[in-house]
Write a protein that holds these residues in place. Structure first.
Motif, PDB file in Angstrom:
ATOM      1  N   SER A  13      -6.745  -9.459  -3.665  1.00  0.00           N
ATOM      2  CA  SER A  13      -6.085  -8.282  -3.087  1.00  0.00           C
ATOM      3  C   SER A  13      -5.881  -8.571  -1.598  1.00  0.00           C
ATOM      4  O   SER A  13      -6.822  -9.025  -0.927  1.00  0.00           O
ATOM      5  CB  SER A  13      -6.971  -7.043  -3.264  1.00  0.00           C
ATOM      6  OG  SER A  13      -6.610  -6.036  -2.344  1.00  0.00           O
ATOM      7  N   THR A  14      -4.708  -8.284  -1.094  1.00  0.00           N
ATOM      8  CA  THR A  14      -4.482  -8.506   0.348  1.00  0.00           C
ATOM      9  C   THR A  14      -5.352  -7.554   1.176  1.00  0.00           C
ATOM     10  O   THR A  14      -5.672  -7.845   2.323  1.00  0.00           O
ATOM     11  CB  THR A  14      -3.000  -8.333   0.722  1.00  0.00           C
ATOM     12  OG1 THR A  14      -2.570  -7.038   0.291  1.00  0.00           O
ATOM     13  CG2 THR A  14      -2.134  -9.415   0.099  1.00  0.00           C
ATOM     14  N   ASN A  15      -5.741  -6.405   0.582  1.00  0.00           N
ATOM     15  CA  ASN A  15      -6.640  -5.508   1.318  1.00  0.00           C
ATOM     16  C   ASN A  15      -8.014  -6.157   1.510  1.00  0.00           C
ATOM     17  O   ASN A  15      -8.688  -5.893   2.500  1.00  0.00           O
ATOM     18  CB  ASN A  15      -6.796  -4.162   0.586  1.00  0.00           C
ATOM     19  CG  ASN A  15      -5.805  -3.126   1.089  1.00  0.00           C
ATOM     20  OD1 ASN A  15      -4.777  -3.471   1.663  1.00  0.00           O
ATOM     21  ND2 ASN A  15      -6.097  -1.859   0.868  1.00  0.00           N
ATOM     22  N   GLY A  35      -5.041  -6.092  -7.581  1.00  0.00           N
ATOM     23  CA  GLY A  35      -4.333  -5.169  -6.693  1.00  0.00           C
ATOM     24  C   GLY A  35      -4.912  -3.761  -6.813  1.00  0.00           C
ATOM     25  O   GLY A  35      -5.098  -3.258  -7.926  1.00  0.00           O
ATOM     26  N   LYS A  36      -5.207  -3.172  -5.683  1.00  0.00           N
ATOM     27  CA  LYS A  36      -5.897  -1.874  -5.696  1.00  0.00           C
ATOM     28  C   LYS A  36      -4.966  -0.742  -5.294  1.00  0.00           C
ATOM     29  O   LYS A  36      -4.239  -0.852  -4.311  1.00  0.00           O
ATOM     30  CB  LYS A  36      -7.066  -1.889  -4.705  1.00  0.00           C
ATOM     31  CG  LYS A  36      -8.138  -2.873  -5.123  1.00  0.00           C
ATOM     32  CD  LYS A  36      -9.311  -2.891  -4.173  1.00  0.00           C
ATOM     33  CE  LYS A  36     -10.193  -4.091  -4.420  1.00  0.00           C
ATOM     34  NZ  LYS A  36     -10.414  -4.438  -5.834  1.00  0.00           N
ATOM     35  N   GLY A  37      -5.039   0.352  -6.072  1.00  0.00           N
ATOM     36  CA  GLY A  37      -4.355   1.579  -5.698  1.00  0.00           C
ATOM     37  C   GLY A  37      -5.372   2.611  -5.284  1.00  0.00           C
ATOM     38  O   GLY A  37      -6.574   2.343  -5.264  1.00  0.00           O
ATOM     39  N   PRO A  97      -0.488  12.333   0.322  1.00  0.00           N
ATOM     40  CA  PRO A  97      -0.623  11.746   1.656  1.00  0.00           C
ATOM     41  C   PRO A  97      -0.092  10.322   1.772  1.00  0.00           C
ATOM     42  O   PRO A  97      -0.064   9.801   2.875  1.00  0.00           O
ATOM     43  CB  PRO A  97      -2.143  11.724   1.836  1.00  0.00           C
ATOM     44  CG  PRO A  97      -2.666  11.466   0.445  1.00  0.00           C
ATOM     45  CD  PRO A  97      -1.697  12.136  -0.501  1.00  0.00           C
ATOM     46  N   ASN A  98       0.348   9.695   0.662  1.00  0.00           N
ATOM     47  CA  ASN A  98       0.526   8.242   0.803  1.00  0.00           C
ATOM     48  C   ASN A  98       1.617   7.602  -0.041  1.00  0.00           C
ATOM     49  O   ASN A  98       1.574   6.391  -0.242  1.00  0.00           O
ATOM     50  CB  ASN A  98      -0.807   7.537   0.473  1.00  0.00           C
ATOM     51  CG  ASN A  98      -1.068   7.536  -1.018  1.00  0.00           C
ATOM     52  OD1 ASN A  98      -0.750   8.517  -1.680  1.00  0.00           O
ATOM     53  ND2 ASN A  98      -1.583   6.450  -1.540  1.00  0.00           N
ATOM     54  N   ASP A  99       2.531   8.365  -0.583  1.00  0.00           N
ATOM     55  CA  ASP A  99       3.538   7.738  -1.453  1.00  0.00           C
ATOM     56  C   ASP A  99       4.945   7.914  -0.891  1.00  0.00           C
ATOM     57  O   ASP A  99       5.229   8.902  -0.209  1.00  0.00           O
ATOM     58  CB  ASP A  99       3.544   8.408  -2.838  1.00  0.00           C
ATOM     59  CG  ASP A  99       2.342   8.034  -3.674  1.00  0.00           C
ATOM     60  OD1 ASP A  99       1.669   7.043  -3.336  1.00  0.00           O
ATOM     61  OD2 ASP A  99       2.081   8.744  -4.657  1.00  0.00           O
ATOM     62  N   VAL A 121      -4.137  -1.337   6.476  1.00  0.00           N
ATOM     63  CA  VAL A 121      -3.075  -0.537   5.885  1.00  0.00           C
ATOM     64  C   VAL A 121      -2.437  -1.361   4.774  1.00  0.00           C
ATOM     65  O   VAL A 121      -1.650  -2.280   5.038  1.00  0.00           O
ATOM     66  CB  VAL A 121      -2.021  -0.147   6.950  1.00  0.00           C
ATOM     67  CG1 VAL A 121      -0.984   0.796   6.354  1.00  0.00           C
ATOM     68  CG2 VAL A 121      -2.697   0.469   8.163  1.00  0.00           C
ATOM     69  N   GLY A 122      -2.810  -1.068   3.550  1.00  0.00           N
ATOM     70  CA  GLY A 122      -2.264  -1.798   2.403  1.00  0.00           C
ATOM     71  C   GLY A 122      -0.977  -1.132   1.947  1.00  0.00           C
ATOM     72  O   GLY A 122      -0.953   0.075   1.694  1.00  0.00           O
ATOM     73  N   ILE A 123       0.083  -1.922   1.879  1.00  0.00           N
ATOM     74  CA  ILE A 123       1.397  -1.360   1.533  1.00  0.00           C
ATOM     75  C   ILE A 123       1.982  -2.143   0.360  1.00  0.00           C
ATOM     76  O   ILE A 123       2.120  -3.371   0.423  1.00  0.00           O
ATOM     77  CB  ILE A 123       2.366  -1.463   2.745  1.00  0.00           C
ATOM     78  CG1 ILE A 123       1.802  -0.694   3.939  1.00  0.00           C
ATOM     79  CG2 ILE A 123       3.758  -0.960   2.368  1.00  0.00           C
ATOM     80  CD1 ILE A 123       2.640  -0.830   5.215  1.00  0.00           C
TER      81      ILE A 123
HETATM   82  C1  BTN Z   1      -1.382   3.668  -4.349  1.00  0.00           C
HETATM   83  O1  BTN Z   1      -0.256   4.152  -4.447  1.00  0.00           O
HETATM   84  O2  BTN Z   1      -2.278   4.005  -5.128  1.00  0.00           O
HETATM   85  C2  BTN Z   1      -1.665   2.679  -3.268  1.00  0.00           C
HETATM   86  C3  BTN Z   1      -1.169   1.307  -3.635  1.00  0.00           C
HETATM   87  C4  BTN Z   1      -1.409   0.269  -2.563  1.00  0.00           C
HETATM   88  C5  BTN Z   1      -1.020  -1.111  -3.020  1.00  0.00           C
HETATM   89  C6  BTN Z   1      -1.111  -2.117  -1.915  1.00  0.00           C
HETATM   90  S1  BTN Z   1      -0.369  -3.659  -2.337  1.00  0.00           S
HETATM   91  C7  BTN Z   1      -1.024  -4.382  -0.904  1.00  0.00           C
HETATM   92  C8  BTN Z   1      -2.435  -3.860  -0.767  1.00  0.00           C
HETATM   93  N1  BTN Z   1      -3.348  -4.641  -1.557  1.00  0.00           N
HETATM   94  C9  BTN Z   1      -3.902  -3.914  -2.539  1.00  0.00           C
HETATM   95  O3  BTN Z   1      -4.737  -4.351  -3.355  1.00  0.00           O
HETATM   96  N2  BTN Z   1      -3.459  -2.661  -2.500  1.00  0.00           N
HETATM   97  C10 BTN Z   1      -2.510  -2.468  -1.431  1.00  0.00           C
END
Ligand code: BTN
Length: 239
Positions: A13-15, A35-37, A97-99, A121-123
């Protein structure tokens, strides 16, 4: 703002990569295995199709309350960047808050995490993915574009980073004040009836009419303000 880009073809995950970063570092990848949401959801993105990036920003001098508003700022940067690229206006696209949603479909999600004095800030932005699994209500820049050609990920990355840097500077000096109009004009939830699940486990869900985003970045439901949570639309009486 001077950004330093660190790219991997594959990462968890880049985060997570960003935990080792400093102010101005940007971690990108073609593919994430974990990848985390938000709310422990998984963020799906096909290999090389979409923008996956985590930006590290210094928030040393910023109050926790102001820091909690940054997902809105990042969402605005994504929306403005994509609007510039496509030369269209998205209208009410910021779902607190985040979409970033276009035509009720998710274009981008943002996941912010504090790491000491640094904000990660993961985008994730859907860019060249055009078909999504049935359970994911999403769209992409390519779906919104008139062109059949793929969009260069570096190009959209740089446009969004330019917007993000500009907005971060304003936000560190003045909070949301200088950009509130742009956020409120894009408020997707205002006027809709919502169910808000609060992130505090002990707090019960709240439903009611959304009166919009407050000057300090909270959501207002039936006259009450909430600073965190997950909002789902129950119905849209003004549509
Ligand atoms: C969400 O809508 O739930 C947030 C999603 C965030 C995804 C980004 S992709 C880059 C960064 N790395 C991750 O693992 N998550 C964030």
């Amino acid at each position: 703002m001077k950004w330093s880009i660190h790219h991997k073809s594959i990462t968890a995950s880049t985060n997570i990569d960003a935990l080792a970063g400093n102010h101005g570092d940007v971690f990108t990848a073609d593919f994430q295995t974990e990848g985390k949401g938000r709310l422990d959801h998984v963020w799906h993105s096909s290999d090389g199709k979409n923008l996956i990036m985590s930006v590290v920003l210094n928030v040393e001098e910023i109050s926790p309350q102001r820091i909690s508003t940054f997902p809105l700022v990042a969402g605005l940067a994504v929306a403005q960047g994509c609007e510039k690229l496509l030369n269209i206006s998205f209208g009410r696209c910021l779902k607190w808050p985040n979409d970033v949603l276009i035509n009720e479909r998710k274009l981008s999600g943002i996941l912010c995490r504090l790491n000491g004095n640094l904000l990660i800030v993961g985008i994730g932005v859907n860019v060249n993915e055009t078909v999504f699994p049935d359970d994911i209500v999403a769209t992409s820049i390519k779906n919104l574009s008139q062109s059949a050609n793929d969009i260069q990920l570096k190009h959209i990355r740089d446009i969004i980073l330019q917007e993000l840097g500009r907005l971060y500077d304003k936000w560190t000096s003045h909070g949301l004040a200088g950009i509130l109009k742009d956020i409120k004009n894009r408020d997707y939830l205002k006027g809709r009836v919502l169910l808000l699940r609060q992130t505090d486990d002990d707090a019960s869900p709240v439903s009611g009419l959304c009166e919009g985003i407050s000057n300090d970045g909270a959501i207002i439901i039936n006259g009450r303000t909430f600073y965190a949570g997950e909002a789902n639309i129950l119905k849209c009486p003004l549509a």
